[in-house]
Design a protein around this motif. Sequence first.
Motif, PDB file in Angstrom:
ATOM      1  N   ALA A  25       0.822  -1.219   0.000  1.00 40.75           N
ATOM      2  CA  ALA A  25       0.000   0.000   0.000  1.00 40.75           C
ATOM      3  C   ALA A  25       0.852   1.265   0.000  1.00 40.75           C
ATOM      4  O   ALA A  25       0.424   2.297  -0.510  1.00 40.75           O
ATOM      5  CB  ALA A  25      -0.937  -0.008   1.204  1.00 40.75           C
ATOM      6  N   ALA A  26       2.045   1.191   0.554  1.00 39.10           N
ATOM      7  CA  ALA A  26       2.927   2.359   0.626  1.00 39.10           C
ATOM      8  C   ALA A  26       3.542   2.724  -0.726  1.00 39.10           C
ATOM      9  O   ALA A  26       4.054   3.827  -0.889  1.00 39.10           O
ATOM     10  CB  ALA A  26       4.036   2.109   1.645  1.00 39.10           C
ATOM     11  N   SER A  27       3.478   1.823  -1.695  1.00 40.61           N
ATOM     12  CA  SER A  27       4.097   2.082  -2.994  1.00 40.61           C
ATOM     13  C   SER A  27       3.219   2.986  -3.863  1.00 40.61           C
ATOM     14  O   SER A  27       2.056   2.672  -4.117  1.00 40.61           O
ATOM     15  CB  SER A  27       4.328   0.764  -3.741  1.00 40.61           C
ATOM     16  OG  SER A  27       4.786   1.031  -5.050  1.00 40.61           O
ATOM     17  N   PRO A  28       3.782   4.103  -4.353  1.00 37.66           N
ATOM     18  CA  PRO A  28       3.015   4.962  -5.266  1.00 37.66           C
ATOM     19  C   PRO A  28       2.617   4.233  -6.547  1.00 37.66           C
ATOM     20  O   PRO A  28       1.621   4.587  -7.175  1.00 37.66           O
ATOM     21  CB  PRO A  28       3.980   6.110  -5.585  1.00 37.66           C
ATOM     22  CG  PRO A  28       5.009   6.072  -4.512  1.00 37.66           C
ATOM     23  CD  PRO A  28       5.098   4.658  -4.055  1.00 37.66           C
ATOM     24  N   ALA A  29       3.355   3.199  -6.929  1.00 33.83           N
ATOM     25  CA  ALA A  29       3.063   2.458  -8.162  1.00 33.83           C
ATOM     26  C   ALA A  29       1.772   1.660  -8.059  1.00 33.83           C
ATOM     27  O   ALA A  29       1.243   1.202  -9.076  1.00 33.83           O
ATOM     28  CB  ALA A  29       4.223   1.520  -8.498  1.00 33.83           C
ATOM     29  N   LEU A  30       1.229   1.502  -6.859  1.00 28.87           N
ATOM     30  CA  LEU A  30       0.003   0.721  -6.694  1.00 28.87           C
ATOM     31  C   LEU A  30      -1.196   1.404  -7.340  1.00 28.87           C
ATOM     32  O   LEU A  30      -2.104   0.731  -7.819  1.00 28.87           O
ATOM     33  CB  LEU A  30      -0.256   0.466  -5.206  1.00 28.87           C
ATOM     34  CG  LEU A  30      -1.358  -0.537  -4.891  1.00 28.87           C
ATOM     35  CD1 LEU A  30      -1.034  -1.912  -5.459  1.00 28.87           C
ATOM     36  CD2 LEU A  30      -1.577  -0.628  -3.387  1.00 28.87           C
ATOM     37  N   GLU A  31      -1.182   2.724  -7.376  1.00 31.17           N
ATOM     38  CA  GLU A  31      -2.299   3.461  -7.976  1.00 31.17           C
ATOM     39  C   GLU A  31      -2.406   3.110  -9.455  1.00 31.17           C
ATOM     40  O   GLU A  31      -1.463   3.277 -10.211  1.00 31.17           O
ATOM     41  CB  GLU A  31      -2.106   4.953  -7.777  1.00 31.17           C
ATOM     42  CG  GLU A  31      -2.174   5.339  -6.309  1.00 31.17           C
ATOM     43  CD  GLU A  31      -1.854   6.796  -6.064  1.00 31.17           C
ATOM     44  OE1 GLU A  31      -2.161   7.632  -6.929  1.00 31.17           O
ATOM     45  OE2 GLU A  31      -1.273   7.084  -5.005  1.00 31.17           O
ATOM     46  N   GLY A  32      -3.536   2.578  -9.847  1.00 35.07           N
ATOM     47  CA  GLY A  32      -3.762   2.209 -11.236  1.00 35.07           C
ATOM     48  C   GLY A  32      -3.251   0.836 -11.611  1.00 35.07           C
ATOM     49  O   GLY A  32      -3.359   0.419 -12.758  1.00 35.07           O
ATOM     50  N   ALA A  33      -2.695   0.102 -10.665  1.00 35.31           N
ATOM     51  CA  ALA A  33      -2.151  -1.234 -10.951  1.00 35.31           C
ATOM     52  C   ALA A  33      -3.259  -2.277 -11.041  1.00 35.31           C
ATOM     53  O   ALA A  33      -4.365  -2.098 -10.532  1.00 35.31           O
ATOM     54  CB  ALA A  33      -1.153  -1.640  -9.866  1.00 35.31           C
ATOM     55  N   TYR A  34      -2.930  -3.374 -11.686  1.00 38.61           N
ATOM     56  CA  TYR A  34      -3.794  -4.554 -11.701  1.00 38.61           C
ATOM     57  C   TYR A  34      -3.009  -5.679 -11.030  1.00 38.61           C
ATOM     58  O   TYR A  34      -1.937  -6.071 -11.501  1.00 38.61           O
ATOM     59  CB  TYR A  34      -4.200  -4.925 -13.128  1.00 38.61           C
ATOM     60  CG  TYR A  34      -4.863  -6.276 -13.236  1.00 38.61           C
ATOM     61  CD1 TYR A  34      -5.788  -6.704 -12.286  1.00 38.61           C
ATOM     62  CD2 TYR A  34      -4.558  -7.129 -14.286  1.00 38.61           C
ATOM     63  CE1 TYR A  34      -6.386  -7.950 -12.379  1.00 38.61           C
ATOM     64  CE2 TYR A  34      -5.162  -8.371 -14.389  1.00 38.61           C
ATOM     65  CZ  TYR A  34      -6.073  -8.778 -13.434  1.00 38.61           C
ATOM     66  OH  TYR A  34      -6.658 -10.003 -13.519  1.00 38.61           O
ATOM     67  N   TYR A  73     -14.518   0.215  -3.886  1.00 44.28           N
ATOM     68  CA  TYR A  73     -14.158   0.981  -2.691  1.00 44.28           C
ATOM     69  C   TYR A  73     -13.576   2.311  -3.122  1.00 44.28           C
ATOM     70  O   TYR A  73     -12.884   2.394  -4.137  1.00 44.28           O
ATOM     71  CB  TYR A  73     -13.123   0.234  -1.845  1.00 44.28           C
ATOM     72  CG  TYR A  73     -13.629  -1.079  -1.319  1.00 44.28           C
ATOM     73  CD1 TYR A  73     -14.351  -1.133  -0.122  1.00 44.28           C
ATOM     74  CD2 TYR A  73     -13.412  -2.258  -2.013  1.00 44.28           C
ATOM     75  CE1 TYR A  73     -14.840  -2.339   0.363  1.00 44.28           C
ATOM     76  CE2 TYR A  73     -13.896  -3.464  -1.527  1.00 44.28           C
ATOM     77  CZ  TYR A  73     -14.608  -3.495  -0.342  1.00 44.28           C
ATOM     78  OH  TYR A  73     -15.093  -4.684   0.125  1.00 44.28           O
ATOM     79  N   ASP A  74     -13.832   3.326  -2.319  1.00 43.95           N
ATOM     80  CA  ASP A  74     -13.191   4.624  -2.510  1.00 43.95           C
ATOM     81  C   ASP A  74     -12.154   4.769  -1.410  1.00 43.95           C
ATOM     82  O   ASP A  74     -12.447   4.514  -0.241  1.00 43.95           O
ATOM     83  CB  ASP A  74     -14.209   5.754  -2.419  1.00 43.95           C
ATOM     84  CG  ASP A  74     -15.119   5.794  -3.630  1.00 43.95           C
ATOM     85  OD1 ASP A  74     -14.598   5.646  -4.753  1.00 43.95           O
ATOM     86  OD2 ASP A  74     -16.337   5.959  -3.463  1.00 43.95           O
ATOM     87  N   THR A  75     -10.953   5.161  -1.798  1.00 40.38           N
ATOM     88  CA  THR A  75      -9.883   5.371  -0.826  1.00 40.38           C
ATOM     89  C   THR A  75      -9.323   6.775  -1.040  1.00 40.38           C
ATOM     90  O   THR A  75      -9.551   7.385  -2.092  1.00 40.38           O
ATOM     91  CB  THR A  75      -8.743   4.340  -1.000  1.00 40.38           C
ATOM     92  OG1 THR A  75      -7.959   4.697  -2.142  1.00 40.38           O
ATOM     93  CG2 THR A  75      -9.266   2.922  -1.154  1.00 40.38           C
ATOM     94  N   PRO A  76      -8.576   7.271  -0.084  1.00 37.22           N
ATOM     95  CA  PRO A  76      -7.933   8.580  -0.269  1.00 37.22           C
ATOM     96  C   PRO A  76      -7.014   8.617  -1.490  1.00 37.22           C
ATOM     97  O   PRO A  76      -6.739   9.683  -2.024  1.00 37.22           O
ATOM     98  CB  PRO A  76      -7.141   8.780   1.029  1.00 37.22           C
ATOM     99  CG  PRO A  76      -7.875   7.958   2.043  1.00 37.22           C
ATOM    100  CD  PRO A  76      -8.383   6.763   1.272  1.00 37.22           C
ATOM    101  N   ARG A  77      -6.565   7.455  -1.944  1.00 41.11           N
ATOM    102  CA  ARG A  77      -5.668   7.390  -3.103  1.00 41.11           C
ATOM    103  C   ARG A  77      -6.399   7.053  -4.390  1.00 41.11           C
ATOM    104  O   ARG A  77      -5.773   6.857  -5.423  1.00 41.11           O
ATOM    105  CB  ARG A  77      -4.563   6.386  -2.836  1.00 41.11           C
ATOM    106  CG  ARG A  77      -3.618   6.914  -1.761  1.00 41.11           C
ATOM    107  CD  ARG A  77      -2.524   5.988  -1.400  1.00 41.11           C
ATOM    108  NE  ARG A  77      -1.800   5.424  -2.507  1.00 41.11           N
ATOM    109  CZ  ARG A  77      -0.952   4.416  -2.382  1.00 41.11           C
ATOM    110  NH1 ARG A  77      -0.713   3.902  -1.189  1.00 41.11           N
ATOM    111  NH2 ARG A  77      -0.333   3.931  -3.423  1.00 41.11           N
ATOM    112  N   GLY A  78      -7.700   6.955  -4.347  1.00 37.44           N
ATOM    113  CA  GLY A  78      -8.464   6.685  -5.555  1.00 37.44           C
ATOM    114  C   GLY A  78      -9.301   5.430  -5.430  1.00 37.44           C
ATOM    115  O   GLY A  78      -9.289   4.750  -4.403  1.00 37.44           O
TER     116      GLY A  78
END
Length: 154
Positions: A25-34, A73-78
């Motif tokens: 979860a701490a990785s910025p690369a997680l946003e938009g990942a599959y 789910y909606d999260t603060p990161r999207g």
Amino acid sequence: MTILGSCTRHWPDEAACAASAQALAASPALEGAYVELHGPLGAGKTTFVRHLLRALGVAGRIKSPTYALLEPYDTPRGPVAHFDFYRFDDPQEWEDAGLRDVFAGPGLKLAEWPEKARALLPPADLRVHIEPQDDESRRVTFTAQSARGLELLP
């Protein structure tokens, strides 16, 4: 399947599972990942997703999408879309449920039992294979299949 890198971890208990989820979860690369989750029934796929969603800021009930195919789910990161294809049998369900649009949209996608919908899914960035061991621990292999997946390796 292209493998760009992999690593294996040992989860002696659920706390280790939670720690791996927090690190991911701490990785910025997680946003938009599959991310695909593999393993037999009871391996801990949904448990890992629950810990990941908690680490991403989801409060409240987190349930398995086994019957609904999808829990958003909606999260603060999207947005996050959690799929469970265990009961997926008919490709028409894919169209009827609008899953093509979900996969084309923004946000993190997490899929349990992706092999049941393989022909319809895009290539994963990261595959997480959870193998239960005789002592109740888990052997977990993370496999990167894209540059983003490489950034996600623990």
